[in-house]
Every structure is written in C-alpha cells, then in structure tokens.
Motif scaffolding. Structure first.
Motif, PDB file in Angstrom:
ATOM      1  N   VAL A 135       0.832  -1.203   0.000  1.00 48.61           N
ATOM      2  CA  VAL A 135       0.000   0.000   0.000  1.00 48.61           C
ATOM      3  C   VAL A 135       0.868   1.254   0.000  1.00 48.61           C
ATOM      4  O   VAL A 135       0.601   2.209  -0.733  1.00 48.61           O
ATOM      5  N   ALA A 136       1.914   1.252   0.809  1.00 46.48           N
ATOM      6  CA  ALA A 136       2.798   2.413   0.879  1.00 46.48           C
ATOM      7  C   ALA A 136       3.464   2.670  -0.472  1.00 46.48           C
ATOM      8  O   ALA A 136       3.498   3.811  -0.963  1.00 46.48           O
ATOM      9  N   ALA A 137       3.994   1.616  -1.082  1.00 43.45           N
ATOM     10  CA  ALA A 137       4.679   1.779  -2.366  1.00 43.45           C
ATOM     11  C   ALA A 137       3.712   2.175  -3.471  1.00 43.45           C
ATOM     12  O   ALA A 137       4.083   2.892  -4.409  1.00 43.45           O
ATOM     13  N   ALA A 138       2.458   1.736  -3.361  1.00 44.91           N
ATOM     14  CA  ALA A 138       1.463   2.044  -4.392  1.00 44.91           C
ATOM     15  C   ALA A 138       1.168   3.534  -4.483  1.00 44.91           C
ATOM     16  O   ALA A 138       0.706   4.022  -5.529  1.00 44.91           O
ATOM     17  N   GLN A 139       1.455   4.278  -3.420  1.00 48.18           N
ATOM     18  CA  GLN A 139       1.215   5.725  -3.454  1.00 48.18           C
ATOM     19  C   GLN A 139       2.124   6.422  -4.457  1.00 48.18           C
ATOM     20  O   GLN A 139       1.812   7.519  -4.928  1.00 48.18           O
ATOM     21  N   HIS A 140       3.247   5.788  -4.808  1.00 48.55           N
ATOM     22  CA  HIS A 140       4.216   6.408  -5.717  1.00 48.55           C
ATOM     23  C   HIS A 140       4.459   5.568  -6.969  1.00 48.55           C
ATOM     24  O   HIS A 140       5.349   5.897  -7.748  1.00 48.55           O
ATOM     25  N   ASP A 141       3.684   4.489  -7.125  1.00 44.53           N
ATOM     26  CA  ASP A 141       3.902   3.569  -8.240  1.00 44.53           C
ATOM     27  C   ASP A 141       2.549   3.259  -8.880  1.00 44.53           C
ATOM     28  O   ASP A 141       1.792   2.427  -8.377  1.00 44.53           O
ATOM     29  N   PRO A 142       2.202   3.930  -9.981  1.00 39.16           N
ATOM     30  CA  PRO A 142       0.883   3.731 -10.601  1.00 39.16           C
ATOM     31  C   PRO A 142       0.612   2.289 -11.011  1.00 39.16           C
ATOM     32  O   PRO A 142      -0.521   1.818 -10.902  1.00 39.16           O
ATOM     33  N   GLU A 143       1.646   1.584 -11.485  1.00 43.46           N
ATOM     34  CA  GLU A 143       1.441   0.185 -11.872  1.00 43.46           C
ATOM     35  C   GLU A 143       1.081  -0.673 -10.666  1.00 43.46           C
ATOM     36  O   GLU A 143       0.191  -1.523 -10.724  1.00 43.46           O
ATOM     37  N   LEU A 144       1.777  -0.448  -9.572  1.00 42.65           N
ATOM     38  CA  LEU A 144       1.489  -1.203  -8.362  1.00 42.65           C
ATOM     39  C   LEU A 144       0.117  -0.834  -7.819  1.00 42.65           C
ATOM     40  O   LEU A 144      -0.631  -1.701  -7.359  1.00 42.65           O
ATOM     41  N   ALA A 145      -0.238   0.441  -7.867  1.00 42.09           N
ATOM     42  CA  ALA A 145      -1.559   0.866  -7.398  1.00 42.09           C
ATOM     43  C   ALA A 145      -2.659   0.185  -8.202  1.00 42.09           C
ATOM     44  O   ALA A 145      -3.660  -0.283  -7.635  1.00 42.09           O
ATOM     45  N   ALA A 146      -2.476   0.109  -9.523  1.00 38.58           N
ATOM     46  CA  ALA A 146      -3.467  -0.557 -10.364  1.00 38.58           C
ATOM     47  C   ALA A 146      -3.545  -2.041 -10.041  1.00 38.58           C
ATOM     48  O   ALA A 146      -4.636  -2.623  -9.962  1.00 38.58           O
ATOM     49  N   ALA A 147      -2.384  -2.669  -9.834  1.00 38.57           N
ATOM     50  CA  ALA A 147      -2.367  -4.097  -9.502  1.00 38.57           C
ATOM     51  C   ALA A 147      -3.031  -4.346  -8.163  1.00 38.57           C
ATOM     52  O   ALA A 147      -3.768  -5.333  -7.991  1.00 38.57           O
ATOM     53  N   LEU A 148      -2.804  -3.477  -7.189  1.00 45.28           N
ATOM     54  CA  LEU A 148      -3.418  -3.615  -5.874  1.00 45.28           C
ATOM     55  C   LEU A 148      -4.934  -3.561  -5.983  1.00 45.28           C
ATOM     56  O   LEU A 148      -5.648  -4.372  -5.382  1.00 45.28           O
ATOM     57  N   ARG A 149      -5.432  -2.605  -6.767  1.00 47.12           N
ATOM     58  CA  ARG A 149      -6.890  -2.497  -6.948  1.00 47.12           C
ATOM     59  C   ARG A 149      -7.443  -3.710  -7.687  1.00 47.12           C
ATOM     60  O   ARG A 149      -8.425  -4.324  -7.258  1.00 47.12           O
ATOM     61  N   GLU A 150      -6.813  -4.040  -8.813  1.00 53.97           N
ATOM     62  CA  GLU A 150      -7.375  -5.059  -9.694  1.00 53.97           C
ATOM     63  C   GLU A 150      -7.251  -6.470  -9.124  1.00 53.97           C
ATOM     64  O   GLU A 150      -8.131  -7.307  -9.319  1.00 53.97           O
ATOM     65  N   ARG A 151      -6.152  -6.747  -8.425  1.00 57.32           N
ATOM     66  CA  ARG A 151      -5.862  -8.119  -8.013  1.00 57.32           C
ATOM     67  C   ARG A 151      -6.236  -8.408  -6.569  1.00 57.32           C
ATOM     68  O   ARG A 151      -6.206  -9.567  -6.166  1.00 57.32           O
ATOM     69  N   PHE A 152      -6.577  -7.371  -5.788  1.00 58.72           N
ATOM     70  CA  PHE A 152      -6.947  -7.631  -4.402  1.00 58.72           C
ATOM     71  C   PHE A 152      -8.182  -6.854  -3.972  1.00 58.72           C
ATOM     72  O   PHE A 152      -9.197  -7.433  -3.601  1.00 58.72           O
ATOM     73  N   ILE A 153      -8.147  -5.538  -4.058  1.00 57.26           N
ATOM     74  CA  ILE A 153      -9.224  -4.728  -3.501  1.00 57.26           C
ATOM     75  C   ILE A 153     -10.533  -4.924  -4.253  1.00 57.26           C
ATOM     76  O   ILE A 153     -11.600  -5.096  -3.634  1.00 57.26           O
ATOM     77  N   ASP A 154     -10.510  -4.913  -5.584  1.00 61.13           N
ATOM     78  CA  ASP A 154     -11.750  -5.030  -6.350  1.00 61.13           C
ATOM     79  C   ASP A 154     -12.485  -6.340  -6.056  1.00 61.13           C
ATOM     80  O   ASP A 154     -13.708  -6.354  -5.932  1.00 61.13           O
ATOM     81  N   SER A 155     -11.741  -7.428  -5.947  1.00 54.78           N
ATOM     82  CA  SER A 155     -12.395  -8.712  -5.679  1.00 54.78           C
ATOM     83  C   SER A 155     -12.958  -8.771  -4.263  1.00 54.78           C
ATOM     84  O   SER A 155     -14.000  -9.373  -4.018  1.00 54.78           O
ATOM     85  N   ARG A 156     -12.281  -8.115  -3.302  1.00 56.38           N
ATOM     86  CA  ARG A 156     -12.816  -8.059  -1.935  1.00 56.38           C
ATOM     87  C   ARG A 156     -14.099  -7.234  -1.899  1.00 56.38           C
ATOM     88  O   ARG A 156     -15.068  -7.598  -1.258  1.00 56.38           O
ATOM     89  N   ARG A 157     -14.101  -6.111  -2.613  1.00 57.28           N
ATOM     90  CA  ARG A 157     -15.305  -5.274  -2.658  1.00 57.28           C
ATOM     91  C   ARG A 157     -16.450  -6.024  -3.331  1.00 57.28           C
ATOM     92  O   ARG A 157     -17.592  -5.941  -2.888  1.00 57.28           O
ATOM     93  N   ALA A 158     -16.145  -6.746  -4.399  1.00 54.20           N
ATOM     94  CA  ALA A 158     -17.194  -7.500  -5.087  1.00 54.20           C
ATOM     95  C   ALA A 158     -17.792  -8.566  -4.181  1.00 54.20           C
ATOM     96  O   ALA A 158     -19.010  -8.807  -4.191  1.00 54.20           O
ATOM     97  N   ASP A 159     -16.948  -9.198  -3.384  1.00 51.42           N
ATOM     98  CA  ASP A 159     -17.405 -10.226  -2.444  1.00 51.42           C
ATOM     99  C   ASP A 159     -18.406  -9.640  -1.450  1.00 51.42           C
ATOM    100  O   ASP A 159     -19.487 -10.195  -1.219  1.00 51.42           O
TER     101      ASP A 159
END
Length: 197
Positions: free
Chosen positions: A113-137
């Motif tokens: 999460v900390a690194a995602a604040q400065h890394d757009p690719e990581l931020a997108a991966a965090l959303r797409e591969r973890f957060i979005d699926s948790r929200r959908a659940d």
C-alpha cells in the motif's frame, strides 16, 4: 488472455512448481528486503528460475507481488456462504481483521500500500488483483441481504464498504491501533442499526 495469476505468454505452458516458487520467493523477499530493494532479478534467483520465465507469466514486478500476496491470503478473507447477512458480514470483517493482525500478511500489505502511493502500476495491480475482488465479495453479500429483506433496500453499498474497510485500513495504515476480531465485532455492531431493515 489474462489469467488470475498473470497473463500467460506464448510458448510452453507454465510449470506449477516454478509458479509457486516465484510466488513464494516474492513474498519472502518482500518481507525480508522491503519493496524498494526488491527486483525481478532477486525474485528469479530466489525462485531458481530465469527472469524471462517470470516475464512470460507476469508483465511487471507489481503483478508478481500482488499475485504473491493474493495467492497466499485472499482465500482467508472471503465471506461465508451461510447465515444471515449481518452474521456473514461480521465473520468476513473478522477474517480481514485477523489476517491484518498476522505479521506475515500485515507487513507485506503495508509495504504494498505504501509503495502504491508512488507507483501507478502497483496501485493498479493492488486495486485489480486484491481490492476489487474483496469489494465485489462484500457487494454480493449486501445484495443478498437486501434481496432477503435482512438489510435496508436503500443502502449505498459502496459507502457501506468504504465505512467498514476505511475504518480497518485507517487503523492498519495511519493510527496503528489494534485490529483484531473484537474490533471487527464492534465495527459491525456500530453499523448494524444503519444496515438493518
């Protein structure tokens, strides 16, 4: 075509043993070195595979790290299938709290999460591969509760999810206050009057 564990490139089908070795190496190195010092070369060396092998399956370091995290921990935070909506929600929030109280999950997640604040690719991966699926659940859980008449029909699902997980992540990332199943219970209990019909 994208797969849950990254995009499979042309050529030989992926080796499950190598895939697991890469994911394990990425998790271990993220915990040991921290994200800024971690490279694809380090992951390849620890996993005993070539860097080209990793790039055939994952386009970026961010994708490897997020798949390493979700592969290990995502199944531990799913909502149960049985019970009334509030009970299922409470159990799911307890599972998230318990996981975030576990050092082997807490440390890498905070680093990501900390690194995602400065890394757009990581931020997108965090959303797409973890957060979005948790929200959908949780969205499915709330929708089922509304359909069954257990939760209010006029609930704003996105706001409910933000209230619950915003509180958890605030403690995890900002205040440093305890996150445990007892806190999860208090959180859902505080929201129950707003959620129920």
């Amino acid at each position: 075509m994208a797969e849950s564990m990254g995009a499979r490139g042309p050529g030989r089908p992926r080796s499950e043993r190598s895939r697991r070795a890469v994911l394990t190496a990425a998790r271990e190195l993220l915990t040991d070195r921290g994200l800024p010092a971690l490279s694809m070369d380090h992951i390849a060396a620890r996993a005993g595979v070539s860097k080209n092998t990793i790039y055939r399956w994952w386009p970026t370091k961010a994708a490897v790290l997020m798949d390493a995290f979700t592969d290990a921990f995502a199944d531990r935070v799913t909502a149960p299938d049985d019970g009334d909506a509030l009970t299922r929600l409470r159990i799911q929030v307890r599972r998230v709290a318990q996981l975030m109280n576990t050092p082997e999950a807490r440390r890498p997640f905070i680093a990501l999460v900390a690194a995602a604040q400065h890394d757009p690719e990581l931020a997108a991966a965090l959303r797409e591969r973890f957060i979005d699926s948790r929200r959908a659940d949780v969205s499915r859980l709330i929708a089922a509760g509304i359909t069954d008449g257990q939760l209010r029909a006029d609930l704003d699902t996105d706001v409910v999810i933000d209230l619950i997980y915003g509180a958890l992540y605030y403690r995890l990332l900002v205040s440093g206050a305890q996150i445990d199943p007892a806190y999860a219970d208090r959180l859902v209990q505080a929201l129950a009057p707003v959620l129920r019909t």
